[in-house]
Design a protein around this motif. Structure first.
Motif, mmCIF file in Angstrom:
data_model
loop_
_atom_site.group_PDB
_atom_site.id
_atom_site.type_symbol
_atom_site.label_atom_id
_atom_site.label_comp_id
_atom_site.label_asym_id
_atom_site.label_seq_id
_atom_site.Cartn_x
_atom_site.Cartn_y
_atom_site.Cartn_z
ATOM 1 N N LEU A 102 7.199 -6.914 -36.927
ATOM 2 C CA LEU A 102 7.385 -5.468 -36.874
ATOM 3 C C LEU A 102 6.314 -4.803 -36.011
ATOM 4 C CD1 LEU A 102 8.369 -4.677 -40.571
ATOM 5 C CD2 LEU A 102 9.837 -4.488 -38.544
ATOM 6 N N SER A 113 15.111 -1.105 -37.690
ATOM 7 C CA SER A 113 15.151 -0.482 -39.011
ATOM 8 C C SER A 113 15.659 -1.489 -40.033
ATOM 9 C CB SER A 113 16.051 0.756 -39.011
ATOM 10 O OG SER A 113 17.365 0.417 -38.613
ATOM 11 N N GLU A 114 14.988 -1.534 -41.187
ATOM 12 C CA GLU A 114 15.440 -2.433 -42.233
ATOM 13 C C GLU A 114 16.662 -1.839 -42.917
ATOM 14 O OE1 GLU A 114 13.794 -5.275 -45.820
ATOM 15 O OE2 GLU A 114 12.528 -3.610 -45.140
ATOM 16 N N TYR A 135 17.225 -6.681 -40.647
ATOM 17 C CA TYR A 135 16.766 -5.591 -39.781
ATOM 18 C C TYR A 135 17.782 -5.360 -38.664
ATOM 19 C CZ TYR A 135 12.274 -6.005 -42.108
ATOM 20 O OH TYR A 135 11.279 -6.019 -43.052
#
Length: 390
Positions: A102, A113-114, A135
């Protein structure tokens, strides 16, 4: 034949150089020993990288990939399938890698974005039910044949000449300056002399061999990668394992197939298209970690391509399946100006890189060519859409 520039190599980079230079008003002849995309460009897995795969290990390459990924989407829409991408932490993978990854994505400017595991499995029902994290990433797939075809059509519309199935057998010199090439038609045996003021060596894994013809010697680090295409797409998005780059951790929906890959095996042979038994098994077994039904899928075909890396790596025993992973070699690129480097003026090599970054590679190479030829026209390929193949 007389032109301003001869480009040797008809992959994405060489075709991209021809496109760039013709848009700047130069006359170009591209010489390719096969058809366009015969070499590495036509032998890859189809992933248009965001750079997320390299975010934790090769930040410079990751930044280049994301920048160019966005541009390729705009200038080559016919070649790009906006699949989206998903990075998943399989039951086998180390959760501690996530933070490093990340951080790298943030450093490269890659949006990530998770999403809840439940949502990921709803999107991709064939993905392993035991994934622990997922993700969302804006990956896409790319048809390299459509890309290279569009580059050729666009360059030819600006006056470029493509001599496919021609091999350069001699580079002409006048003192310390290159002045042209002798190219032989591989189908008829007839030769063609081409006079020029500059030569671009964009021959991919064959670049060192072409360099020798010009009297400019340098070492490449070649890496063979195997891929397997299965019947059906299997996933909607490109799915990647959330771990450091390794064998069998990408699955790309490409056309009517799903492509799993890849391996990374050092080789000394730019023609090396072998796929060894351990590679097939390695790809399937590693892909099973996040796509468990894949072993029961029908294999349509498999192929291998040679990556033209330009970075030190260690040799190993390929046949035994024990190999030093030269993914540690950088995936970025270098433009070698051989006038300064080797005293061979007017000869420029472009080495390394990825298909995703072909346009940037072509721009940097063309900048040097234009400086050599005192041409002031700037690059316009980031704003110019390729002609439609339809």
């Amino acid at each position: 034949m007389e032109v301003d520039v001869v480009v040797i190599g008809g992959g994405a980079t060489g075709s991209g150089v021809a496109w760039d230079l013709t848009l700047r008003g130069l006359s170009v002849a591209l010489v390719e020993m096969g058809d366009v995309a015969t070499g590495t460009s036509g032998r890859y897995h189809g992933l248009l990288h965001t750079g997320a795969r390299y975010a934790a290990s090769d930040l410079e390459s990751a930044k280049e990939c994301y920048q160019e990924h966005e541009i390729v989407r705009k200038v080559a829409p016919e070649a790009v399938d906006d699949t989206g991408g998903l990075f998943v932490l399989s039951p086998k993978d180390d959760e501690s890698f996530i933070g490093t990854w990340l951080e790298g994505c943030r450093g490269a400017g890659i949006p990530v974005s998770e999403i809840p595991v439940k949502e990921a499995l709803e999107r991709e029902p064939l993905v392993h039910k035991g994934i622990r994290h997922a993700y969302d990433i804006p990956d896409a797939s790319c048809d390299s044949f459509a890309l290279c075809g569009g580059l050729r059509k666009s360059a030819e519309s600006e006056g470029a000449k493509f001599l496919t199935y021609h091999r350069v057998e001699e580079v002409y010199h006048d003192g310390d300056r290159v002045t042209g090439v002798w190219a032989v038609d591989q189908r008829t045996g007839e030769g063609t002399g081409i006079s020029c003021s500059a030569i671009v060596n964009a021959a991919g894994p064959w670049a060192a061999e072409v360099g020798k013809l010009a009297g400019a010697e340098f070492a490449m680090v070649l890496s063979r990668g195997a891929m397997i295409a299965f019947n059906g797409r299997w996933t909607h998005a490109v799915v990647s394992r959330l771990r450091p780059p390794g064998d069998g951790d990408i699955f790309v929906p490409l056309g009517y197939t799903g492509v799993a890959g890849t391996t990374s095996v050092p080789t000394d042979d730019p023609y090396d298209a072998r796929i060894e038994d351990w590679e097939r098994e390695k790809i399937i077994s590693e892909t099973e970690a996040f796509l468990p039904g894949i072993r029961h899928a029908r294999i349509l075909r498999s192929w291998a391509g040679v990556r033209p890396l330009y970075d030190p790596a260690t040799a190993s025993d390929s046949a035994s399946g024990t190999h030093v992973d030269n993914r540690k070699a950088t995936r970025t690129f270098d433009v070698l100006e051989h006038g300064e480097r080797d005293g061979v003026h007017g000869f420029i090599s472009i080495v390394g890189g990825k298909l995703t970054t072909f346009r940037l590679m072509a721009e940097k190479t063309s900048d040097i060519v234009c400086k050599h030829l005192k041409v002031k026209e700037k690059c316009s390929t980031a704003e110019t859409e390729l002609l439609s193949l339809k």
